[in-house]
Design an enzyme around this catalytic site. Structure first.
Site, PDB file in Angstrom:
ATOM      1  N   ASP A 186     -12.032   6.852   3.276  1.00  0.00           N
ATOM      2  CA  ASP A 186     -10.808   6.817   4.241  1.00  0.00           C
ATOM      3  C   ASP A 186     -10.373   5.260   4.096  1.00  0.00           C
ATOM      4  O   ASP A 186      -9.514   4.938   4.670  1.00  0.00           O
ATOM      5  CB  ASP A 186     -11.224   7.525   5.566  1.00  0.00           C
ATOM      6  CG  ASP A 186      -9.818   7.456   6.443  1.00  0.00           C
ATOM      7  OD1 ASP A 186      -8.873   7.433   5.897  1.00  0.00           O
ATOM      8  OD2 ASP A 186      -9.962   7.645   7.671  1.00  0.00           O
TER       9      ASP A 186
ATOM     10  N   GLU B  37      -9.275   3.639   1.901  1.00  0.00           N
ATOM     11  CA  GLU B  37      -8.540   3.615   0.442  1.00  0.00           C
ATOM     12  C   GLU B  37      -7.718   2.722   0.186  1.00  0.00           C
ATOM     13  O   GLU B  37      -7.334   2.307  -0.960  1.00  0.00           O
ATOM     14  CB  GLU B  37      -8.118   5.021   0.142  1.00  0.00           C
ATOM     15  CG  GLU B  37      -6.629   5.529   0.804  1.00  0.00           C
ATOM     16  CD  GLU B  37      -6.483   5.300   2.068  1.00  0.00           C
ATOM     17  OE1 GLU B  37      -7.411   5.389   2.942  1.00  0.00           O
ATOM     18  OE2 GLU B  37      -5.534   4.856   2.854  1.00  0.00           O
TER      19      GLU B  37
ATOM     20  N   ARG C   8      -7.330  -0.621   1.007  1.00  0.00           N
ATOM     21  CA  ARG C   8      -7.940  -1.891   0.395  1.00  0.00           C
ATOM     22  C   ARG C   8      -8.325  -1.595  -1.144  1.00  0.00           C
ATOM     23  O   ARG C   8      -8.214  -2.815  -1.657  1.00  0.00           O
ATOM     24  CB  ARG C   8      -9.115  -2.268   1.350  1.00  0.00           C
ATOM     25  CG  ARG C   8     -10.354  -1.305   1.162  1.00  0.00           C
ATOM     26  CD  ARG C   8     -11.229  -1.725   2.461  1.00  0.00           C
ATOM     27  NE  ARG C   8     -10.797  -1.159   3.746  1.00  0.00           N
ATOM     28  CZ  ARG C   8     -11.254  -1.364   4.961  1.00  0.00           C
ATOM     29  NH1 ARG C   8     -12.481  -1.921   4.901  1.00  0.00           N
ATOM     30  NH2 ARG C   8     -10.815  -0.675   6.026  1.00  0.00           N
TER      31      ARG C   8
ATOM     32  N   LYS D 147       0.896  -1.195   0.117  1.00  0.00           N
ATOM     33  CA  LYS D 147       0.136  -0.062   0.112  1.00  0.00           C
ATOM     34  C   LYS D 147       0.895   1.313   0.070  1.00  0.00           C
ATOM     35  O   LYS D 147       1.803   1.486   1.008  1.00  0.00           O
ATOM     36  CB  LYS D 147      -0.770   0.105   1.133  1.00  0.00           C
ATOM     37  CG  LYS D 147      -1.832   1.243   1.405  1.00  0.00           C
ATOM     38  CD  LYS D 147      -2.614   1.354   2.624  1.00  0.00           C
ATOM     39  CE  LYS D 147      -3.213   2.689   3.008  1.00  0.00           C
ATOM     40  NZ  LYS D 147      -4.038   2.376   4.144  1.00  0.00           N
TER      41      LYS D 147
ATOM     42  N   LYS E 288     -10.155  12.902   7.755  1.00  0.00           N
ATOM     43  CA  LYS E 288      -9.634  12.531   9.098  1.00  0.00           C
ATOM     44  C   LYS E 288      -9.509  13.642  10.084  1.00  0.00           C
ATOM     45  O   LYS E 288      -9.657  14.853   9.511  1.00  0.00           O
ATOM     46  CB  LYS E 288      -8.183  11.819   8.834  1.00  0.00           C
ATOM     47  CG  LYS E 288      -7.957  10.684   8.324  1.00  0.00           C
ATOM     48  CD  LYS E 288      -6.665   9.989   8.474  1.00  0.00           C
ATOM     49  CE  LYS E 288      -6.549   8.670   7.790  1.00  0.00           C
ATOM     50  NZ  LYS E 288      -7.111   7.543   8.654  1.00  0.00           N
TER      51      LYS E 288
ATOM     52  N   ASP F 257      -2.670   9.944   3.571  1.00  0.00           N
ATOM     53  CA  ASP F 257      -3.965   9.809   3.655  1.00  0.00           C
ATOM     54  C   ASP F 257      -4.752  10.758   4.387  1.00  0.00           C
ATOM     55  O   ASP F 257      -4.573  10.861   5.557  1.00  0.00           O
ATOM     56  CB  ASP F 257      -3.997   8.320   4.083  1.00  0.00           C
ATOM     57  CG  ASP F 257      -5.625   7.809   4.517  1.00  0.00           C
ATOM     58  OD1 ASP F 257      -6.299   8.393   3.898  1.00  0.00           O
ATOM     59  OD2 ASP F 257      -5.886   7.006   5.341  1.00  0.00           O
TER      60      ASP F 257
ATOM     61  N   ASP G  26       1.693   6.414   5.422  1.00  0.00           N
ATOM     62  CA  ASP G  26       0.715   5.501   4.794  1.00  0.00           C
ATOM     63  C   ASP G  26       1.240   4.763   3.466  1.00  0.00           C
ATOM     64  O   ASP G  26       0.654   3.895   3.036  1.00  0.00           O
ATOM     65  CB  ASP G  26      -0.595   6.176   4.356  1.00  0.00           C
ATOM     66  CG  ASP G  26      -1.917   5.289   4.873  1.00  0.00           C
ATOM     67  OD1 ASP G  26      -1.654   4.403   5.540  1.00  0.00           O
ATOM     68  OD2 ASP G  26      -2.913   5.758   4.282  1.00  0.00           O
TER      69      ASP G  26
HETATM   70  N1  BES Z   1      -4.336   4.637   6.921  1.00  0.00           N
HETATM   71  C1  BES Z   1      -5.291   4.161   7.740  1.00  0.00           C
HETATM   72  C2  BES Z   1      -5.099   3.540   8.678  1.00  0.00           C
HETATM   73  C3  BES Z   1      -4.738   3.886   9.931  1.00  0.00           C
HETATM   74  C4  BES Z   1      -5.505   4.913  10.829  1.00  0.00           C
HETATM   75  C5  BES Z   1      -3.405   3.752  10.586  1.00  0.00           C
HETATM   76  C6  BES Z   1      -5.161   5.213  12.035  1.00  0.00           C
HETATM   77  C7  BES Z   1      -3.012   4.388  11.930  1.00  0.00           C
HETATM   78  C8  BES Z   1      -3.932   5.055  12.549  1.00  0.00           C
HETATM   79  C9  BES Z   1      -6.619   3.774   6.811  1.00  0.00           C
HETATM   80  O1  BES Z   1      -6.497   4.144   5.563  1.00  0.00           O
HETATM   81  C10 BES Z   1      -7.765   4.146   7.399  1.00  0.00           C
HETATM   82  O2  BES Z   1      -8.092   5.289   7.382  1.00  0.00           O
HETATM   83  N2  BES Z   1      -8.549   3.095   7.848  1.00  0.00           N
HETATM   84  C11 BES Z   1      -9.744   3.407   8.406  1.00  0.00           C
HETATM   85  C12 BES Z   1     -10.770   2.226   8.046  1.00  0.00           C
HETATM   86  C13 BES Z   1     -12.102   2.575   8.308  1.00  0.00           C
HETATM   87  C14 BES Z   1     -12.731   3.865   7.536  1.00  0.00           C
HETATM   88  C15 BES Z   1     -13.064   1.270   7.907  1.00  0.00           C
HETATM   89  C16 BES Z   1      -9.737   3.097   9.926  1.00  0.00           C
HETATM   90  O3  BES Z   1      -8.737   2.417  10.199  1.00  0.00           O
HETATM   91  O4  BES Z   1     -10.207   3.900  10.751  1.00  0.00           O
HETATM   92 ZN    ZN Z   2      -4.826   4.752   4.687  1.00  0.00          ZN
HETATM   93 ZN    ZN Z   3      -7.587   6.008   5.008  1.00  0.00          ZN
END
Ligand code: BES
Ligand code: ZN
Ligand code: ZN
Length: 508
Positions: A343, A345, A347, A261, A273, A266, A284
């Site tokens: 968010d 993104e 996957r 990834k 966010k 992000d 990210d």
């Molecule tokens: N890059 C983030 C994952 C992340 C979030 C890593 C916070 C470290 C701290 C990812 O793209 C993301 O935002 N995932 C979301 C998924 C949700 C929207 C289903 C998450 O983990 O909140």
């Molecule tokens: Zn992300």
């Molecule tokens: Zn994200």
């Protein structure tokens, strides 16, 4: 860094400091002067008495036979809760940090242990990872002068060859890991998707690998619509970088793809966010950095099988054209995806990477992704999450994780949860309707895009890719998590010596 191996007695090496870590041994010739012997002996006694971390730094008199001014004796902690050689690596990192404090740069390390090669490798790893200090974003005033270290390892004649090989391998792996750490630190306006892909191509050229970069037009032309969609709200257009390592005489036929990834930033997109988490999101692309660092290290250590790294690079930003919550996207395999959250993104871009891995002819795919905050909540900041239905791959990676320092825990791909990814309009939603267990839902989502007959493991590295406080020998910031893990897993695979029988079929 300069690195030499010798069999000279420790006291005859001219260096700025002699380093002896109790657990790795370090011998003096019997002819060595008395004061040196007495320092050694009293240190050993004190370590044995205290059974705890202990260090000793002293200045030696310039009397006959000793060419060095400083003697640094270290003992790693006896904490048997810490895995494997980690205490030794920590002691080595402390020793190197002490030498930095005293501006000593030519260091002689004595390793006279029955497992000298392994101990020497652990010491070098601790020094190289611990001495990593990224000053690229400082001005001349705040920068500290850090001359290259010049390391001399001394060991016995019987161990010399093995020690040299182990050190060369460790150096390649740690340097590749430190490159990955630098990439993770580089802010998104410098390390754009194009720059990340270009960096990968340069690295490929340097190590005799082939590189293919798909730009935004080519992504669309080839049907990688999703990566394009995720990146379309940004000034910095998306890329897919494909790096192919093909050894000349492969002893292993199995083709492995490492899919990363590579979200260079992000923001969350329109599902934006908050102020607390967003500033961290340069990291990210830690999955892409892990895949790239791994293929660099595999090439440099002459791994005997075909490997392809696929980096899915995009900047998840916001403008009027950015993809929206409520968009319905079509993946390269034909599945449609409802975008519940922009968010989620990671996957999405990974669906393209997984598909490409199949087209490249990979039989095994490992993906690396800072995918969910949920696994950070579950496992904390130091442990990566492994998801796979393949018991052999699980055993391979868990076994590698036990020894290399990249800690890992397996989480289940719960089949009963798959229903929560369904949607009334599209084939799948990118966010589960169930609020809890987000790491599992993300893994379940990815599973749909693994090409048929391809073996697959997913590593959610959102926790360990970065450390906010620093731990062991890692200073604050990127850790390069995944590089050592992959190298160790592939070493076990190449040498065919991992205990496959230990694998247990997941209950779910
Ligand atoms: N890059 C983030 C994952 C992340 C979030 C890593 C916070 C470290 C701290 C990812 O793209 C993301 O935002 N995932 C979301 C998924 C949700 C929207 C289903 C998450 O983990 O909140
Ligand atoms: Zn992300
Ligand atoms: Zn994200």
């Amino acid at each position: 860094m300069k690195l030499t191996v010798t069999t000279k007695p420790l006291e005859q090496i001219s260096a700025d400091a002699l380093i002896v870590i109790h657990e790795a041994g370090g011998m003096l010739a019997s002819s060595a002067n008395k004061s040196l012997h007495s320092h050694f002996d009293s240190f050993k006694r004190s370590v044995e008495r205290k059974k705890s971390t202990s260090e000793w730094f002293c200045t030696l008199e310039r009397d006959s036979g000793v060419k060095t001014e400083h003697l640094l004796l270290e003992s790693s902690s006896f904490d048997d809760r810490a895995p494997h050689d980690e205490p030794l690596k920590m002691a080595a990192a402390r020793a190197a940090a002490d030498c930095r404090n005293y501006s000593l740069k030519r260091l002689a390390v004595g390793v006279h242990h029955p497992f000298a090669a392994g101990k020497a490798a652990a010491i070098l790893e601790g020094i190289l990872l611990g001495d990593f200090n990224d000053q690229r974003f400082r001005n001349k005033k705040t920068r500290t002068n850090r001359p290259q270290l010049d390391l001399v390892f001394t060991t016995t004649k019987e161990n010399e060859k093995e020690v040299r090989q182990a050190l060369e391998r460790t150096r390649a792996v740690c340097e590749a890991q430190n490159h990955a750490r630098e990439l993770v630190h580089t802010p998104h306006h410098i390390l754009t998707p194009a720059k990340l892909a270009e960096t990968a191509a340069e690295l490929a050229a340097r190590h005799g690998m082939e590189a293919e970069i798909l730009d935004e037009k080519e992504l669309r032309r080839q049907g990688y619509e999703i990566t394009w969609q995720v990146g379309r709200g940004s000034e910095y257009p998306p890329r897919m970088a494909i790096i192919r390592y093909r050894p000349k005489k492969p002893a292993i036929r199995q083709h492995i793809a490492l899919v990363g990834k590579g979200i260079t930033f992000d923001s969350g997109g329109l599902s934006i966010k908050g102020v607390a988490t967003m500033p961290w999101m340069n990291y990210d692309m830690g999955g892409a950095a892990a895949a790239l660092g791994s293929i660099e290290a595999l090439a440099r250590t002459n791994y005997p099988g075909p490997v392809t790294a696929i980096l899915c690079c995009a900047h998840n930003a916001v403008d009027g054209a950015a993809y929206h919550p409520g968009s319905i996207l079509t993946a390269k395999n034909g599945d449609t995806i409802w975008v519940e959250s922009t968010d989620a993104e990671g996957r999405l871009v990974l669906t393209d990477g997984l598909h490409r891995a199949g087209e490249e002819g990979a039989q095994v795919v490992i993906d690396y992704a800072t995918l969910t905050g949920a696994v950070v909540s579950a496992l904390g900041p130091q442990i990566g999450a492994l998801f796979t239905d393949d018991e052999e791959l699980a055993s391979l990676f868990l076994h590698a994780g036990e020894t290399c320092g990249d800690d890992l825990w397996r989480l289940p791909l719960v089949r009963e949860y798959e229903q929560h990814l369904s949607h009334y309009l599209a084939d799948l939603s990118n966010k589960a309707s169930l609020k809890t267990g987000a790491g599992i839902h993300a893994a379940n989502f990815l599973k749909n895009f693994v090409p048929a007959k391809v073996r697959w493991a997913h590593l959610d590295i959102a926790g360990p890719a970065n450390t906010k406080s620093g731990y062991r020998y890692f200073s604050k910031g990127a850790t390069g998590y995944g590089v050592r893990l992959t190298l160790e897993a592939m070493r076990l695979l190449a040498e065919g010596d991992w205990p496959q029988k230990e694998a247990r079929r997941a209950k779910w």
